[in-house]
Motif scaffolding. Structure first.
Motif, mmCIF file in Angstrom:
data_model
loop_
_atom_site.group_PDB
_atom_site.id
_atom_site.type_symbol
_atom_site.label_atom_id
_atom_site.label_comp_id
_atom_site.label_asym_id
_atom_site.label_seq_id
_atom_site.Cartn_x
_atom_site.Cartn_y
_atom_site.Cartn_z
ATOM 1 N N LEU A 60 5.969 9.807 -3.215
ATOM 2 C CA LEU A 60 5.392 8.527 -2.823
ATOM 3 C C LEU A 60 5.670 8.263 -1.352
ATOM 4 O O LEU A 60 6.779 8.505 -0.877
ATOM 5 N N THR A 61 4.670 7.742 -0.667
ATOM 6 C CA THR A 61 4.817 7.331 0.720
ATOM 7 C C THR A 61 4.351 5.894 0.825
ATOM 8 O O THR A 61 3.178 5.593 0.541
ATOM 9 N N MET A 62 5.276 5.001 1.194
ATOM 10 C CA MET A 62 4.943 3.597 1.372
ATOM 11 C C MET A 62 4.278 3.430 2.738
ATOM 12 O O MET A 62 4.684 4.078 3.716
ATOM 13 N N LEU A 63 3.280 2.579 2.819
ATOM 14 C CA LEU A 63 2.519 2.375 4.043
ATOM 15 C C LEU A 63 2.762 0.975 4.597
ATOM 16 O O LEU A 63 2.976 0.033 3.842
ATOM 17 N N ALA A 64 2.709 0.862 5.908
ATOM 18 C CA ALA A 64 2.852 -0.430 6.580
ATOM 19 C C ALA A 64 1.553 -0.705 7.345
ATOM 20 O O ALA A 64 0.982 0.204 7.947
ATOM 21 N N PRO A 65 1.091 -1.954 7.313
ATOM 22 C CA PRO A 65 -0.154 -2.267 8.010
ATOM 23 C C PRO A 65 -0.008 -2.134 9.527
ATOM 24 O O PRO A 65 1.067 -2.345 10.078
ATOM 25 N N VAL A 66 -1.101 -1.763 10.140
ATOM 26 C CA VAL A 66 -1.178 -1.682 11.602
ATOM 27 C C VAL A 66 -2.184 -2.730 12.042
ATOM 28 O O VAL A 66 -3.309 -2.782 11.532
ATOM 29 N N SER A 67 -1.778 -3.585 12.962
ATOM 30 C CA SER A 67 -2.693 -4.612 13.458
ATOM 31 C C SER A 67 -3.739 -3.976 14.360
ATOM 32 O O SER A 67 -3.403 -3.235 15.286
ATOM 33 N N ILE A 68 -4.987 -4.250 14.040
ATOM 34 C CA ILE A 68 -6.093 -3.772 14.880
ATOM 35 C C ILE A 68 -7.065 -4.937 15.062
ATOM 36 O O ILE A 68 -7.207 -5.791 14.208
ATOM 37 N N SER A 69 -7.712 -4.970 16.180
ATOM 38 C CA SER A 69 -8.734 -6.003 16.373
ATOM 39 C C SER A 69 -10.098 -5.408 16.115
ATOM 40 O O SER A 69 -10.329 -4.237 16.315
ATOM 41 N N LEU A 70 -10.937 -6.253 15.607
ATOM 42 C CA LEU A 70 -12.285 -5.778 15.262
ATOM 43 C C LEU A 70 -13.229 -5.981 16.378
ATOM 44 O O LEU A 70 -13.418 -6.812 17.074
ATOM 45 N N GLU A 119 -3.034 3.703 -3.451
ATOM 46 C CA GLU A 119 -2.859 2.523 -4.295
ATOM 47 C C GLU A 119 -2.637 1.298 -3.419
ATOM 48 O O GLU A 119 -1.939 1.374 -2.401
ATOM 49 N N LEU A 120 -3.218 0.167 -3.824
ATOM 50 C CA LEU A 120 -3.061 -1.086 -3.095
ATOM 51 C C LEU A 120 -2.849 -2.204 -4.102
ATOM 52 O O LEU A 120 -3.607 -2.326 -5.072
ATOM 53 N N TYR A 121 -1.799 -3.001 -3.873
ATOM 54 C CA TYR A 121 -1.433 -4.099 -4.768
ATOM 55 C C TYR A 121 -1.441 -5.415 -4.006
ATOM 56 O O TYR A 121 -1.152 -5.451 -2.803
ATOM 57 N N ARG A 122 -1.743 -6.490 -4.703
ATOM 58 C CA ARG A 122 -1.895 -7.823 -4.122
ATOM 59 C C ARG A 122 -0.655 -8.263 -3.343
ATOM 60 O O ARG A 122 -0.756 -8.848 -2.272
ATOM 61 N N ALA A 135 0.844 -1.191 0.000
ATOM 62 C CA ALA A 135 0.000 0.000 0.000
ATOM 63 C C ALA A 135 0.880 1.240 0.000
ATOM 64 O O ALA A 135 1.951 1.261 0.607
ATOM 65 N N LEU A 136 0.428 2.256 -0.689
ATOM 66 C CA LEU A 136 1.160 3.514 -0.751
ATOM 67 C C LEU A 136 0.217 4.626 -1.150
ATOM 68 O O LEU A 136 -0.914 4.376 -1.578
#
Length: 100
Positions: free
Chosen positions: A90-100, A55-58, A4-5
């Protein structure tokens, strides 16, 4: 793992409509790429000439294929004279773990 970016750029005076047209054309190309999940463009509400593209890629391979595709180079060349600084940031993104 997805990639993601976001890309940011600001249209120079008098060029906003041309930039929007380029984004619209490029979005169709990117969304057709097999590994693309999202390509969403927004303007900043308080500054309409400022554009934010999410943008999000597989996976990393899909992102690498996107970078290697000729359409990206064409798009970036076309933006050069239409946006501040000659291109996007461009800024690259890192996922953040969250609970639902």
């Amino acid at each position: 793992m997805t990639v993601a970016l976001y890309a940011e750029f600001t249209a120079t005076p008098g060029n906003l409509e041309r930039v929007r047209t380029l984004i619209d054309e490029f979005a169709g190309v990117v969304r057709a790429e097999p590994g693309n999940i999202r390509f969403d463009a927004h303007s900043v509400e308080a500054h309409p000439a400022s554009i934010f593209v999410y943008e999000l890629y597989r996976d990393p391979a899909a992102f690498e294929a996107h970078l290697a595709a000729p359409a990206g180079a064409v798009f970036n060349r076309a933006l050069t004279d239409l946006v501040e600084g000659g291109g996007s940031t461009l800024t690259m993104l890192a996922p953040v773990s969250i609970s639902l």
